[in-house]
Scaffold this active site. Structure first.
Site, mmCIF file in Angstrom:
data_model
loop_
_atom_site.group_PDB
_atom_site.id
_atom_site.type_symbol
_atom_site.label_atom_id
_atom_site.label_comp_id
_atom_site.label_asym_id
_atom_site.label_seq_id
_atom_site.Cartn_x
_atom_site.Cartn_y
_atom_site.Cartn_z
ATOM 1 N N CYS A 2 1.354 -1.221 0.042
ATOM 2 C CA CYS A 2 -0.069 -0.382 -0.521
ATOM 3 C C CYS A 2 1.100 1.014 -0.252
ATOM 4 O O CYS A 2 2.334 0.837 0.775
ATOM 5 C CB CYS A 2 -0.731 -0.751 1.165
ATOM 6 N N ARG A 27 4.861 0.895 -6.072
ATOM 7 C CA ARG A 27 4.567 0.004 -5.334
ATOM 8 C C ARG A 27 3.779 -0.724 -5.328
ATOM 9 O O ARG A 27 3.817 -1.698 -4.983
ATOM 10 C CB ARG A 27 4.742 0.593 -3.560
ATOM 11 N N TRP A 74 -2.814 -2.984 -2.154
ATOM 12 C CA TRP A 74 -2.430 -3.297 -2.951
ATOM 13 C C TRP A 74 -3.166 -4.839 -1.893
ATOM 14 O O TRP A 74 -3.121 -5.276 -0.325
ATOM 15 C CB TRP A 74 -0.846 -3.721 -2.053
ATOM 16 N N ASN A 100 -1.546 1.237 5.801
ATOM 17 C CA ASN A 100 -0.553 0.499 5.504
ATOM 18 C C ASN A 100 -0.250 -0.720 6.148
ATOM 19 O O ASN A 100 0.305 -0.084 7.537
ATOM 20 C CB ASN A 100 0.512 1.059 5.142
ATOM 21 N N GLY A 101 -0.139 -1.641 6.389
ATOM 22 C CA GLY A 101 0.149 -2.820 7.635
ATOM 23 C C GLY A 101 -1.199 -4.106 7.428
ATOM 24 O O GLY A 101 -1.492 -4.174 6.388
ATOM 25 N N GLU A 481 20.666 -13.143 -11.021
ATOM 26 C CA GLU A 481 19.822 -11.771 -11.441
ATOM 27 C C GLU A 481 19.741 -11.793 -12.801
ATOM 28 O O GLU A 481 18.161 -10.985 -12.734
ATOM 29 C CB GLU A 481 20.926 -10.515 -10.999
ATOM 30 N N LYS A 485 15.566 -11.305 -12.997
ATOM 31 C CA LYS A 485 15.197 -9.645 -14.219
ATOM 32 C C LYS A 485 13.854 -10.402 -14.694
ATOM 33 O O LYS A 485 12.740 -9.720 -15.256
ATOM 34 C CB LYS A 485 15.916 -8.876 -14.812
ATOM 35 N N GLU A 488 10.717 -11.540 -13.579
ATOM 36 C CA GLU A 488 9.899 -10.410 -12.779
ATOM 37 C C GLU A 488 9.223 -9.359 -13.443
ATOM 38 O O GLU A 488 7.894 -9.411 -13.451
ATOM 39 C CB GLU A 488 10.599 -9.738 -11.927
ATOM 40 N N HIS A 504 23.463 -32.242 -13.809
ATOM 41 C CA HIS A 504 22.417 -32.830 -12.461
ATOM 42 C C HIS A 504 20.928 -32.482 -12.098
ATOM 43 O O HIS A 504 20.277 -33.069 -11.904
ATOM 44 C CB HIS A 504 23.226 -32.534 -11.346
ATOM 45 N N LYS A 603 7.150 -3.313 -4.556
ATOM 46 C CA LYS A 603 8.862 -2.490 -4.729
ATOM 47 C C LYS A 603 9.550 -2.838 -3.391
ATOM 48 O O LYS A 603 10.374 -3.104 -3.530
ATOM 49 C CB LYS A 603 8.701 -1.235 -4.906
#
Ligand code: M6R
Length: 608
Positions: A2, A27, A74, A100-101, A481, A485, A488, A504, A603
């Site tokens: 949020c 975010r 969110w 928020n939370g 990384e 990327k 995402e 393997h 974010k």
């Protein structure tokens, strides 16, 4: 997560709030809302989807008023609906708030209030706070907030308006970030300081267990027990234009291109006359450093991969016993931590809940703790009290790029500096590293100049079912990384493996629908990685090779080659990550993805 924006001043609050909410979009959110208080009336607008939907709604109504609060939600408790979008109001209409939370005891509070005859209208945990506040409010906001924060449990940043207090906004914080700024005749609050840069560079980062009253003339802070306290602001030297996309189609692309400059700034005064010197920032003596028997690197996501990449330098040059750990594991596992432990936390936001809890754990166990962050004044920065600040400027795209290179640069500088004090880095080596580190920005620029070619390769393979990234030794961390990327922002499956692990298991995946991205620098592992390339080709997997400039023999295996300038093996990832960022970007762009705001991601992950 949020995002919150509150404003009190002379300007039309709805407009200011919408602009502020747009700065929080990165975010991650699924609905948005705002309320302005005008002539004793709460004017409320809420919409599912983008902030532009809210803006549209507001443009069609009367939202005059110079005080207001807004929110991007969110969803956690209750589906994505207009009713569940914030702000939430008490049934008697005297109190309204955004949050928020997570309020952990919301069910208990709700049932208690329902027994008293109070009607609830949403499925959110937040409504319990609004209704409770409405129930206990007797005209004294300060005492009502003291009672509220004593009653609710969990994590919260709350921004509250009382209908009979048109010249005040009240805020409270426990566990979720909230920043305040006071300009001339106006005061504002937000989840992210970027949204406040146009008011002031002097930011007040709210502490846990504190609340505050905002007026046009200033801010008064209180402890949860109601004792007035004073805070000094933290000055952010960020430029508000950094939060502008300029001519770039996406923030991510802009931020990728900012990397040469960001790395120059992060090096700053830390390298001078071919010497690496962090003595102004690091208080430990050579004797103390020698006493660190173990070094823990703790972080999440991309920040964790920065620690993995640097850990190879710390062990080979610094001869440190390194343990890179994911924060969500570190905080719960029974890991021996003591006074001989150096625990380094890495978080671009400085707010990640798991990293924060891991840091608290290490601190309580007596470890020497340090944070590497991009946000001075963030929660972990304040709690640990010792940070190295990366100079990346605000990063808006959800996918971290420039903060990764800045983190990695600073981790490398720190590792080399400690190695020097410890006596494992000779004067010649120091000069070699210092000179090469200073060349990194120029080498990144060289890689950026191959963007068109990377785009072409990305477009050729963007319709495949997924990608396998491989590399060995110093070339392995960049593959992690690179795969992250791609996942995402393009939602494609991407795996990363040390090339030697191919046989393997992952080799079973190979076919003409799964290209292999092979990091194949011209080092002592070259032949071995080339063998893995051959194995891939034998199974019809197309191969994209990221090779070292001048390596003509790699063209015997593939025509998809991205060349990188040569560098020291320990510094490889600083350069090698750049084409992988661009590759992910162009695959996602080809697929038409929402690059800066990928689905399901936030974010800053301020809840567990
Ligand atoms: O703010 P932090 O560095 O603590 O964030 C950690 C991760 O959430 C973050 O790196 C995440 O993996 C990004 N989306 C990476 O692009």
């Amino acid at each position: 997560m949020c995002g919150i924006m509150g404003y009190l001043g002379e300007k039309p609050a709805a407009k200011v709030i919408i602009e502020g909410l747009k700065k929080h979009e990165y975010r991650g959110y699924d609905s948005a809302g705002l309320t302005v208080l005008d002539n004793g009336i709460f004017k409320k607008a809420r919409a599912v989807g983008r902030v532009t939907n809210l803006e549209e709604l507001v443009s069609r109504g009367d939202f005059a008023g110079t005080v207001g609060i807004g929110h991007t939600r969110w969803a956690t408790h209750g589906g994505v609906t207009v009713e569940n979008a914030h702000p939430h109001e008490s049934s008697d209409g005297r109190v309204i708030l955004v949050h928020n939370g997570i309020i952990e005891n919301s069910r208990v509070v709700k049932e208690e209030l329902q027994r008293l005859g109070i009607e609830f209208f949403t499925d959110t945990d937040t409504e319990s706070a609004a209704q409770y506040l409405g129930y206990i409010y007797d005209g004294d906001p300060k005492s009502a907030i003291e009672k509220l924060v004593a009653r609710i449990r969990g994590a919260f940043a709350l921004v509250i308006m009382f209908r009979d207090r048109p010249d005040e906004i009240w805020v409270a914080r426990k566990g979720s970030p909230l920043v305040l700024a006071h300009g001339v005749g106006e005061t504002a609050c937000a989840s992210d300081p970027v949204a406040l840069l146009s008011y002031s560079r002097a930011m007040f980062f709210m502490e846990d267990d504190e609340f505050a009253c905002l007026t046009r003339d200033g801010i008064t802070f209180y402890t949860f027990e109601g004792r007035e306290i004073h805070h000094r602001p933290t000055f952010l030297d960020w430029d508000s234009s950094v939060a502008d996309r300029g001519a770039y189609p996406h923030f991510m692309l802009k931020e990728i291109h900012e990397q040469p400059e960001v790395v120059i700034k992060t090096i700053g005064q830390r390298i001078k006359d071919s010497k690496i010197d962090l003595s102004n920032e690091i208080p430990w003596t050579a004797e103390q450093i020698k006493k660190f028997k173990k070094v823990h690197f703790v972080a999440c996501g991309t920040s964790y991969y920065a620690t993995l990449a640097s850990s190879l330098l710390w062990e080979s040059i610094g001869k440190f016993e390194i343990r890179p750990e994911v924060a969500s594991e570190y905080r719960y596992r029974d890991i021996p931590i003591d006074k001989e432990t150096l625990a380094i936390f890495v978080s671009q936001s400085g707010e990640t809940a798991d990293t924060l809890h891991a840091a608290r754990k290490a601190k309580a166990a007596g470890a020497t703790c340090l944070l590497i962050t991009n946000v001075k004044g963030s929660t972990i920065d304040r709690e640990l009290g010792l940070s190295l600040i990366t100079q990346a400027g605000p990063e808006i795209a959800v996918a971290a790029t420039k903060t990764f290179t800045a983190q990695l640069m600073i981790l490398n500088l720190l590792g080399l500096y400690l190695a020097k004090l410890k006596g494992t880095l000779s004067a010649e080596q120091e000069k070699l590293f210092a000179d090469e580190l200073s060349q990194i920005p120029a080498k990144i620029s060289v890689v950026l100049s191959t963007e068109k070619q990377i785009e072409k390769i990305a477009n050729t393979y963007a319709d495949k079912k997924g990608f396998l990234f491989i590399g060995r030794g110093f070339a392995y961390p960049s593959t992690l990384e690179g795969a992250l990327k791609l996942k995402e922002i393009s939602y494609m499956h991407a795996e990363s493996y040390p090339a030697g692990e191919m046989k393997h298991g992952p080799i079973a995946l190979l076919d003409d629908n799964l290209p292999v991205v092979a990091m194949v620098p011209k080092d002592n592992m070259w032949e071995k990685t080339v063998s893995n390339i051959e194995e891939s080709l034998a199974r019809r997997s197309p191969v994209i090779a990221v090779a070292t400039e001048g390596d003509v023999s790699i063209s015997n295996y593939t025509s998809n080659i991205i060349y990188l300038p040569a560098t020291l093996p320990e510094l490889y990832t600083l350069i090698a990550v750049i084409p992988l960022q661009l590759f992910a970007y162009y695959v996602a762009r080809f697929k038409g993805c929402d690059i800066d705001k990928p689905r399901n991601l936030a974010k800053s992950v301020t809840v567990e």
